[in-house]
Write a protein that holds these residues in place. Structure first.
Motif, PDB file in Angstrom:
ATOM      1  N   PHE A  39      18.822 -18.128  77.871  1.00  0.00           N
ATOM      2  CA  PHE A  39      17.591 -18.737  77.341  1.00  0.00           C
ATOM      3  C   PHE A  39      16.330 -17.990  77.794  1.00  0.00           C
ATOM      4  O   PHE A  39      15.395 -17.834  77.016  1.00  0.00           O
ATOM      5  CB  PHE A  39      17.473 -20.203  77.778  1.00  0.00           C
ATOM      6  CG  PHE A  39      18.267 -21.178  76.964  1.00  0.00           C
ATOM      7  CD1 PHE A  39      18.971 -20.810  75.831  1.00  0.00           C
ATOM      8  CD2 PHE A  39      18.315 -22.502  77.351  1.00  0.00           C
ATOM      9  CE1 PHE A  39      19.699 -21.724  75.101  1.00  0.00           C
ATOM     10  CE2 PHE A  39      19.043 -23.439  76.619  1.00  0.00           C
ATOM     11  CZ  PHE A  39      19.731 -23.050  75.498  1.00  0.00           C
ATOM     12  N   HIS A  40      16.258 -17.574  79.053  1.00  0.00           N
ATOM     13  CA  HIS A  40      15.017 -17.040  79.600  1.00  0.00           C
ATOM     14  C   HIS A  40      14.440 -15.841  78.844  1.00  0.00           C
ATOM     15  O   HIS A  40      13.228 -15.787  78.660  1.00  0.00           O
ATOM     16  CB  HIS A  40      15.136 -16.766  81.104  1.00  0.00           C
ATOM     17  CG  HIS A  40      16.288 -15.926  81.508  1.00  0.00           C
ATOM     18  ND1 HIS A  40      17.597 -16.354  81.439  1.00  0.00           N
ATOM     19  CD2 HIS A  40      16.346 -14.665  81.990  1.00  0.00           C
ATOM     20  CE1 HIS A  40      18.405 -15.412  81.860  1.00  0.00           C
ATOM     21  NE2 HIS A  40      17.676 -14.372  82.198  1.00  0.00           N
ATOM     22  N   PRO A  41      15.231 -14.888  78.350  1.00  0.00           N
ATOM     23  CA  PRO A  41      14.601 -13.790  77.596  1.00  0.00           C
ATOM     24  C   PRO A  41      13.976 -14.250  76.275  1.00  0.00           C
ATOM     25  O   PRO A  41      13.117 -13.579  75.731  1.00  0.00           O
ATOM     26  CB  PRO A  41      15.750 -12.818  77.327  1.00  0.00           C
ATOM     27  CG  PRO A  41      16.801 -13.152  78.316  1.00  0.00           C
ATOM     28  CD  PRO A  41      16.659 -14.624  78.565  1.00  0.00           C
ATOM     29  N   THR A  42      14.414 -15.417  75.780  1.00  0.00           N
ATOM     30  CA  THR A  42      13.874 -15.913  74.508  1.00  0.00           C
ATOM     31  C   THR A  42      12.728 -16.896  74.717  1.00  0.00           C
ATOM     32  O   THR A  42      12.233 -17.472  73.755  1.00  0.00           O
ATOM     33  CB  THR A  42      14.984 -16.608  73.694  1.00  0.00           C
ATOM     34  OG1 THR A  42      15.409 -17.787  74.375  1.00  0.00           O
ATOM     35  CG2 THR A  42      16.171 -15.678  73.464  1.00  0.00           C
ATOM     36  N   GLY A  43      12.335 -17.110  75.986  1.00  0.00           N
ATOM     37  CA  GLY A  43      11.235 -18.017  76.274  1.00  0.00           C
ATOM     38  C   GLY A  43      11.654 -19.471  76.434  1.00  0.00           C
ATOM     39  O   GLY A  43      10.813 -20.332  76.660  1.00  0.00           O
ATOM     40  N   ARG A  44      12.934 -19.746  76.324  1.00  0.00           N
ATOM     41  CA  ARG A  44      13.418 -21.123  76.524  1.00  0.00           C
ATOM     42  C   ARG A  44      13.724 -21.341  78.001  1.00  0.00           C
ATOM     43  O   ARG A  44      13.951 -20.389  78.744  1.00  0.00           O
ATOM     44  CB  ARG A  44      14.662 -21.377  75.678  1.00  0.00           C
ATOM     45  CG  ARG A  44      14.333 -21.327  74.178  1.00  0.00           C
ATOM     46  CD  ARG A  44      15.538 -21.517  73.315  1.00  0.00           C
ATOM     47  NE  ARG A  44      16.046 -22.890  73.443  1.00  0.00           N
ATOM     48  CZ  ARG A  44      17.219 -23.287  72.963  1.00  0.00           C
ATOM     49  NH1 ARG A  44      17.996 -22.440  72.329  1.00  0.00           N
ATOM     50  NH2 ARG A  44      17.616 -24.525  73.118  1.00  0.00           N
ATOM     51  N   ASP A  45      13.742 -22.580  78.402  1.00  0.00           N
ATOM     52  CA  ASP A  45      13.974 -22.938  79.800  1.00  0.00           C
ATOM     53  C   ASP A  45      15.444 -22.800  80.151  1.00  0.00           C
ATOM     54  O   ASP A  45      16.279 -23.561  79.666  1.00  0.00           O
ATOM     55  CB  ASP A  45      13.504 -24.379  80.033  1.00  0.00           C
ATOM     56  CG  ASP A  45      13.702 -24.846  81.464  1.00  0.00           C
ATOM     57  OD1 ASP A  45      14.082 -24.033  82.335  1.00  0.00           O
ATOM     58  OD2 ASP A  45      13.476 -26.045  81.704  1.00  0.00           O
ATOM     59  N   ARG A  46      15.775 -21.837  80.998  1.00  0.00           N
ATOM     60  CA  ARG A  46      17.170 -21.612  81.362  1.00  0.00           C
ATOM     61  C   ARG A  46      17.732 -22.750  82.204  1.00  0.00           C
ATOM     62  O   ARG A  46      18.937 -22.868  82.360  1.00  0.00           O
ATOM     63  CB  ARG A  46      17.327 -20.279  82.081  1.00  0.00           C
ATOM     64  CG  ARG A  46      16.772 -20.281  83.497  1.00  0.00           C
ATOM     65  CD  ARG A  46      16.884 -18.956  84.177  1.00  0.00           C
ATOM     66  NE  ARG A  46      18.260 -18.524  84.250  1.00  0.00           N
ATOM     67  CZ  ARG A  46      18.704 -17.547  85.009  1.00  0.00           C
ATOM     68  NH1 ARG A  46      17.866 -16.891  85.789  1.00  0.00           N
ATOM     69  NH2 ARG A  46      19.958 -17.210  85.020  1.00  0.00           N
TER      70      ARG A  46
END
Length: 106
Positions: A39-46
Motif C-alpha cells: 500500500f505505501h508506494p501507492t499512498g495508501r496506509d500500509r
C-alpha cells in the motif's frame, strides 16, 4: 481474473460453506493485511490491518500474508497449479456448512 477489485470478498464468499469461520475471516481480510507489503508506494496506509488488532485471527492472517506476499515477485519459483488441484478438490468435496459456519478452528 473474476473479481480483480474485490477478490478477497469473492473468494471468502465462495469458500465460506467449506472452511472454518477462522479460515473464512483470514481469506476475507487478506487484501487489507497484504496491503502492509504494497500500500505505501501507492499512498495508501500500509497499517490498515491495525484496525483488526486484537481479533483472534489477526496473527494468523498476518502470517499468511507474510508468506503470500512472495506471489507479487515475478521471479518467485512457484509450483504449477496442478499441484494444488487435489487440495482444492478436497475442500469442495466437503459437505457445505451453514452460513454460520463450523467452529472457529478447523
Amino acid at each position: 481474473m473474476l473479481a480483480p477489485s474485490n477478490h478477497a470478498e469473492y473468494a471468502a464468499t465462495v469458500l465460506q460453506p467449506y472452511v472454518s469461520r477462522t479460515t473464512h475471516w483470514i481469506i476475507k481480510q487478506h487484501s487489507i493485511f497484504a496491503g502492509y507489503y504494497f500500500f505505501h508506494p501507492t499512498g495508501r496506509d500500509r497499517n490498515m490491518r491495525e484496525q483488526f488488532r486484537g481479533h483472534p485471527a489477526f496473527d494468523a492472517t498476518a502470517e499468511f500474508c507474510e508468506w503470500d506476499q512472495a506471489a507479487f515477485d515475478p521471479d518467485y519459483d512457484t509450483l504449477p497449479l496442478e499441484v494444488f488441484e487435489p487440495m482444492v478438490r478436497r475442500v469442495f468435496a466437503r459437505a457445505p456448512w451453514s452460513v454460520q459456519g463450523p467452529p472457529l478452528q478447523e
